[in-house]
Design a protein around this motif. Structure first.
Motif, mmCIF file in Angstrom:
data_model
loop_
_atom_site.group_PDB
_atom_site.id
_atom_site.type_symbol
_atom_site.label_atom_id
_atom_site.label_comp_id
_atom_site.label_asym_id
_atom_site.label_seq_id
_atom_site.Cartn_x
_atom_site.Cartn_y
_atom_site.Cartn_z
ATOM 1 N N SER A 81 1.042 -1.208 -0.236
ATOM 2 C CA SER A 81 -0.075 -0.112 0.316
ATOM 3 C C SER A 81 1.349 1.359 -0.051
ATOM 4 O O SER A 81 1.784 1.543 0.457
ATOM 5 C CB SER A 81 -0.866 0.199 0.797
ATOM 6 N N ASP B 123 0.220 4.061 1.348
ATOM 7 C CA ASP B 123 0.669 4.941 3.240
ATOM 8 C C ASP B 123 1.109 4.345 3.390
ATOM 9 O O ASP B 123 1.789 4.448 4.640
ATOM 10 C CB ASP B 123 -1.079 4.124 3.805
ATOM 11 N N ASN C 205 4.909 5.855 4.626
ATOM 12 C CA ASN C 205 5.540 6.225 6.126
ATOM 13 C C ASN C 205 6.447 5.914 6.563
ATOM 14 O O ASN C 205 6.982 6.701 7.751
ATOM 15 C CB ASN C 205 3.943 5.770 6.828
#
Length: 68
Positions: free
Chosen positions: A5, A7, A11
């Motif tokens: 992902s 995301d 991060n």
């Protein structure tokens, strides 16, 4: 669903531009030298770009100091 992902990747890297730069360099290195950081059967993707993204998501590749 695309793995890994975006995301999760952002991060760990912090910027889409840094992520693209890091992954493209690693994919090119894989293609030229053929060295992998995981066992080949452990990769979900068959292509170098996907494999480089998987390595980033598994914390096997990190940005060099000063590029964050």
């Amino acid at each position: 669903m695309i793995y890994p992902s975006i995301d999760i990747l952002l991060n760990q890297v912090g910027s889409k531009y840094l992520l693209v730069n890091l992954v493209s360099k690693r994919a090119k290195e894989m293609q030229e030298k053929g060295n992998l950081q995981m066992k080949e059967k452990d990769y979900v993707s068959a292509k170098e770009i996907g494999r480089a993204l998987e390595e980033v998501s598994n914390n096997l590749i990190k940005l060099p100091e000063g590029e964050e």
